[in-house]
Enzyme design. Structure first.
Site, short mmCIF file in Angstrom:
data_model
loop_
_atom_site.label_atom_id
_atom_site.label_comp_id
_atom_site.label_asym_id
_atom_site.label_seq_id
_atom_site.Cartn_x
_atom_site.Cartn_y
_atom_site.Cartn_z
N GLY A 134 -22.82 23.84 -25.91
CA GLY A 134 -23.81 24.84 -26.46
C GLY A 134 -24.83 24.86 -25.20
N GLN A 149 -33.14 26.74 -21.99
CA GLN A 149 -32.80 25.59 -21.47
C GLN A 149 -32.70 25.69 -19.98
OE1 GLN A 149 -29.66 24.49 -24.42
NE2 GLN A 149 -30.32 22.47 -24.23
N CYS A 196 -28.35 16.66 -26.96
CA CYS A 196 -28.74 17.92 -26.36
C CYS A 196 -28.99 17.97 -24.77
CB CYS A 196 -30.17 18.22 -26.94
SG CYS A 196 -30.84 19.68 -26.23
N LEU A 197 -28.30 19.07 -24.03
CA LEU A 197 -28.47 18.80 -22.49
C LEU A 197 -29.86 18.74 -22.04
CD1 LEU A 197 -25.70 21.54 -21.54
CD2 LEU A 197 -25.55 18.98 -21.88
N HIS A 223 -28.26 24.49 -34.12
CA HIS A 223 -28.87 23.74 -32.82
C HIS A 223 -29.50 24.86 -31.85
CE1 HIS A 223 -29.07 20.17 -30.06
NE2 HIS A 223 -29.37 21.15 -29.22
N HIS A 263 -33.41 26.33 -30.65
CA HIS A 263 -34.13 26.40 -29.42
C HIS A 263 -34.71 27.63 -29.14
CE1 HIS A 263 -32.65 22.66 -27.07
NE2 HIS A 263 -31.40 22.95 -27.65
ZN LIG Z 1 -29.84 21.47 -27.36
#
Ligand SMILES: [Zn+2]
Length: 172
Positions: A46, A51, A94-95, A136, A140
């Protein structure tokens, strides 16, 4: 399609609230493609637009198993309409917080309204991993990270570690 650099903790961009997408046009579809490409490259399941530093309420998810055909899903202006009282626990990562994982408890089922990549309104009742992933990623868009759902002690430790790493990188 372009792989974009990921925004990493403690970058303050991650704490900003993203703005709604006004029109689903070719620019937005291009952004969705870049987000998917970046997510597959990472790899992750995801990714929210913030991000990659784009403050738009948009996220991509692909929960297909490795080796199976890809199942990219694009959610524009997603909104949680209802959440179950039942909760479930998943180990999340999380990335933007690489190599850190922790168990997070969230509602087990959520009903989410969104626009798809064609700008058509859809509603999904999600459970299992999709429910967790949607919550999630929607977090963000509101400047919330999964570490906000763990104990303060653990969160402070993670933030400290990433702040120190960012500072070291900056001096080199
Ligand atoms: Zn994340």
């Amino acid at each position: 399609m372009t792989i974009k650099p990921l925004i990493i903790l403690p970058d303050p961009i991650l704490r900003q609230v993203s703005k709604p997408v006004e029109r689903v046009d070719s620019e937005i579809r291009k952004l969705a493609e870049d987000m998917l490409e970046t997510m597959y490259d990472a790899p992750g399941i995801g990714l929210a637009a913030v991000q990659i530093g784009v403050m738009r309420r948009m996220l991509v998810i692909d929960l297909s198993k490795e080796g199976d055909p890809k199942e990219p899903q694009v959610f524009i202006n997603p909104e949680i309409l209802a959440s179950s009282d039942d909760r479930s626990v998943y180990e999340e990562g999380c990335l933007s917080i690489p190599d850190y994982y922790a168990e997070v408890e969230r509602p087990a089922t959520v009903t989410v309204k969104y626009l798809d990549a064609n700008g058509v309104e859809q509603t999904v009742e999600a459970d299992g991993l999709l429910a967790t992933c949607l919550q999630h990623e929607i977090d963000h868009l509101n400047g919330v990270l999964f570490i906000d759902h763990i104990s303060r002690l653990k969160r402070d430790m993670v933030i400290k570690k990433f702040t120190k790493a960012a500072r070291t990188k900056a001096t080199i």
